[in-house]
Write a protein that holds these residues in place. Structure first.
Motif, PDB file in Angstrom:
ATOM      1  N   LEU A 265       0.926  -1.230   0.055  1.00  0.00           N
ATOM      2  CA  LEU A 265       0.082  -0.109   0.141  1.00  0.00           C
ATOM      3  C   LEU A 265       0.911   1.213  -0.007  1.00  0.00           C
ATOM      4  O   LEU A 265       1.881   1.463   0.700  1.00  0.00           O
ATOM      5  CB  LEU A 265      -1.090   0.205   1.286  1.00  0.00           C
ATOM      6  CG  LEU A 265      -2.065  -1.070   1.139  1.00  0.00           C
ATOM      7  CD1 LEU A 265      -2.872  -1.010   2.730  1.00  0.00           C
ATOM      8  CD2 LEU A 265      -3.054  -0.445   0.217  1.00  0.00           C
ATOM      9  N   ASP A 266       0.401   2.257  -0.876  1.00  0.00           N
ATOM     10  CA  ASP A 266       1.427   3.524  -0.885  1.00  0.00           C
ATOM     11  C   ASP A 266       1.309   4.115   0.325  1.00  0.00           C
ATOM     12  O   ASP A 266       2.305   4.805   0.639  1.00  0.00           O
ATOM     13  CB  ASP A 266       1.042   4.260  -2.160  1.00  0.00           C
ATOM     14  CG  ASP A 266       1.236   3.628  -3.424  1.00  0.00           C
ATOM     15  OD1 ASP A 266       2.236   2.888  -3.731  1.00  0.00           O
ATOM     16  OD2 ASP A 266       0.555   4.143  -4.429  1.00  0.00           O
ATOM     17  N   ALA A 267       0.208   4.007   0.971  1.00  0.00           N
ATOM     18  CA  ALA A 267       0.281   4.930   2.123  1.00  0.00           C
ATOM     19  C   ALA A 267       1.162   4.310   3.511  1.00  0.00           C
ATOM     20  O   ALA A 267       1.534   4.888   4.209  1.00  0.00           O
ATOM     21  CB  ALA A 267      -1.184   4.978   2.790  1.00  0.00           C
ATOM     22  N   VAL A 268       1.829   3.193   3.189  1.00  0.00           N
ATOM     23  CA  VAL A 268       2.332   2.243   4.367  1.00  0.00           C
ATOM     24  C   VAL A 268       3.725   2.770   4.158  1.00  0.00           C
ATOM     25  O   VAL A 268       4.407   2.151   3.043  1.00  0.00           O
ATOM     26  CB  VAL A 268       1.976   0.849   4.284  1.00  0.00           C
ATOM     27  CG1 VAL A 268       2.973   0.219   5.458  1.00  0.00           C
ATOM     28  CG2 VAL A 268       0.479   0.771   4.782  1.00  0.00           C
ATOM     29  N   ALA A 269       4.588   3.375   5.114  1.00  0.00           N
ATOM     30  CA  ALA A 269       5.906   3.674   5.197  1.00  0.00           C
ATOM     31  C   ALA A 269       6.626   2.485   5.596  1.00  0.00           C
ATOM     32  O   ALA A 269       7.484   2.073   4.907  1.00  0.00           O
ATOM     33  CB  ALA A 269       6.134   4.806   5.829  1.00  0.00           C
ATOM     34  N   ASN A 270       6.208   1.955   6.373  1.00  0.00           N
ATOM     35  CA  ASN A 270       6.897   0.647   7.071  1.00  0.00           C
ATOM     36  C   ASN A 270       5.983  -0.118   8.086  1.00  0.00           C
ATOM     37  O   ASN A 270       4.965   0.506   8.565  1.00  0.00           O
ATOM     38  CB  ASN A 270       8.296   0.924   8.020  1.00  0.00           C
ATOM     39  CG  ASN A 270       9.236  -0.183   7.930  1.00  0.00           C
ATOM     40  OD1 ASN A 270       8.867  -1.062   7.794  1.00  0.00           O
ATOM     41  ND2 ASN A 270      10.297   0.531   8.082  1.00  0.00           N
ATOM     42  N   CYS A 271       6.315  -1.275   8.420  1.00  0.00           N
ATOM     43  CA  CYS A 271       5.368  -2.242   9.209  1.00  0.00           C
ATOM     44  C   CYS A 271       6.078  -3.286   9.827  1.00  0.00           C
ATOM     45  O   CYS A 271       7.387  -3.546   9.349  1.00  0.00           O
ATOM     46  CB  CYS A 271       4.473  -2.855   8.102  1.00  0.00           C
ATOM     47  SG  CYS A 271       3.239  -4.222   9.144  1.00  0.00           S
ATOM     48  N   ALA A 272       5.987  -3.273  11.207  1.00  0.00           N
ATOM     49  CA  ALA A 272       6.403  -4.590  11.835  1.00  0.00           C
ATOM     50  C   ALA A 272       5.402  -5.230  12.488  1.00  0.00           C
ATOM     51  O   ALA A 272       4.595  -4.927  13.052  1.00  0.00           O
ATOM     52  CB  ALA A 272       7.426  -3.763  12.665  1.00  0.00           C
ATOM     53  N   VAL A 273       5.571  -6.615  12.300  1.00  0.00           N
ATOM     54  CA  VAL A 273       4.403  -7.805  12.893  1.00  0.00           C
ATOM     55  C   VAL A 273       5.169  -8.491  14.084  1.00  0.00           C
ATOM     56  O   VAL A 273       6.309  -8.908  13.842  1.00  0.00           O
ATOM     57  CB  VAL A 273       3.783  -8.674  11.913  1.00  0.00           C
ATOM     58  CG1 VAL A 273       2.777  -9.478  12.570  1.00  0.00           C
ATOM     59  CG2 VAL A 273       3.186  -7.671  10.760  1.00  0.00           C
ATOM     60  N   VAL A 274       4.486  -8.628  15.145  1.00  0.00           N
ATOM     61  CA  VAL A 274       4.964  -9.625  16.042  1.00  0.00           C
ATOM     62  C   VAL A 274       3.776 -10.373  16.604  1.00  0.00           C
ATOM     63  O   VAL A 274       2.673 -10.057  16.579  1.00  0.00           O
ATOM     64  CB  VAL A 274       5.186  -8.590  17.383  1.00  0.00           C
ATOM     65  CG1 VAL A 274       6.631  -7.788  16.976  1.00  0.00           C
ATOM     66  CG2 VAL A 274       4.441  -7.685  18.119  1.00  0.00           C
ATOM     67  N   GLY A 275       3.992 -11.456  17.185  1.00  0.00           N
ATOM     68  CA  GLY A 275       3.020 -12.398  17.932  1.00  0.00           C
ATOM     69  C   GLY A 275       2.884 -12.199  19.336  1.00  0.00           C
ATOM     70  O   GLY A 275       4.155 -11.859  20.012  1.00  0.00           O
ATOM     71  N   ILE A 276       1.501 -12.156  19.704  1.00  0.00           N
ATOM     72  CA  ILE A 276       1.321 -11.854  21.209  1.00  0.00           C
ATOM     73  C   ILE A 276       0.537 -13.290  21.615  1.00  0.00           C
ATOM     74  O   ILE A 276      -0.311 -13.770  21.023  1.00  0.00           O
ATOM     75  CB  ILE A 276       0.966 -10.732  21.506  1.00  0.00           C
ATOM     76  CG1 ILE A 276      -0.578 -10.365  20.894  1.00  0.00           C
ATOM     77  CG2 ILE A 276       1.706  -9.543  21.327  1.00  0.00           C
ATOM     78  CD1 ILE A 276      -1.198  -9.077  21.332  1.00  0.00           C
ATOM     79  N   PRO A 277       0.671 -13.613  23.019  1.00  0.00           N
ATOM     80  CA  PRO A 277      -0.084 -14.705  23.469  1.00  0.00           C
ATOM     81  C   PRO A 277      -1.568 -14.617  23.268  1.00  0.00           C
ATOM     82  O   PRO A 277      -2.042 -13.011  23.510  1.00  0.00           O
ATOM     83  CB  PRO A 277       0.174 -14.565  25.076  1.00  0.00           C
ATOM     84  CG  PRO A 277       1.690 -13.867  25.155  1.00  0.00           C
ATOM     85  CD  PRO A 277       1.649 -12.995  24.010  1.00  0.00           C
ATOM     86  N   ASP A 278      -2.203 -15.468  23.146  1.00  0.00           N
ATOM     87  CA  ASP A 278      -3.840 -15.450  22.999  1.00  0.00           C
ATOM     88  C   ASP A 278      -4.250 -16.839  23.278  1.00  0.00           C
ATOM     89  O   ASP A 278      -3.819 -17.691  23.140  1.00  0.00           O
ATOM     90  CB  ASP A 278      -4.166 -15.427  21.417  1.00  0.00           C
ATOM     91  CG  ASP A 278      -5.549 -15.346  21.310  1.00  0.00           C
ATOM     92  OD1 ASP A 278      -6.300 -14.209  21.547  1.00  0.00           O
ATOM     93  OD2 ASP A 278      -6.348 -16.377  20.762  1.00  0.00           O
TER      94      ASP A 278
END
Length: 171
Positions: A87-100
């Protein structure tokens, strides 16, 4: 590469790269438990997750420590991040997992929006859902002015994971 105790087939899901040979180190000094965990049947676990293409080329797609398991399925943050930054609007992204409690872990995506661009959570979610399997779409989408970075410029995932657990873990 290893999957379920054996070699990973070419062209399939990514797997961890294992190496052995005379130049691979013998272990961590004074840390026998970590040394034992670092080896499988004499093979050293590099922590790098690769995909081998049918033409024989291998591509590093993630790190084992960054992979999280949601509902029994491996989710590679790098894959989710690559889709988000389309997406042009996204400069950067970082994904992490969290407990569920239900799924084991779920994703939390931290997104930097480009200066002057507009992006809603609904737009980002629709884009991710159109390009990823449902279990790979992060449950939490958080817009941030900037991601925490080390002096080298690398994103500090440990800090993001801590933040995500503190802010989102009880939702």
């Amino acid at each position: 590469m290893l999957r379920d105790g054996g070699p990973a087939p070419v062209g399939e899901e990514p797997a961890e790269l294992l190496v052995r040979g005379p130049h691979v180190f013998a272990g961590y000094w004074g840390r026998p438990q970590e040394t034992a965990a670092g080896f499988v049947d004499g093979w050293f676990r590099t922590g790098d997750v690769l995909r081998v293409e049918p033409d024989g080329w291998a591509h590093v797609v993630d790190r084992v420590k960054d992979v999280y398991i949601s509902g029994g399925e491996n989710v590679y943050p790098a894959e989710v991040e690559a889709v988000a930054v389309q997406l042009d609007a996204v400069a950067n992204c970082a994904v992490v997992g969290i407990p569920d409690e239900r799924w084991g872990e779920v994703g939390a995506a931290y997104v930097e929006v480009r200066e002057g661009a507009e992006l809603t959570e609904a737009q980002l979610r629709a884009h991710l859902e159109a390009h990823l399997a449902r279990y790979k779409v992060p449950r939490h989408l958080v817009f941030v002015p900037d991601l925490p970075r080390a002096a080298t410029g690398k994103i500090r995932r440990v800090d993001l994971r801590r933040r995500a657990v503190a802010e989102l873990g009880s939702r």
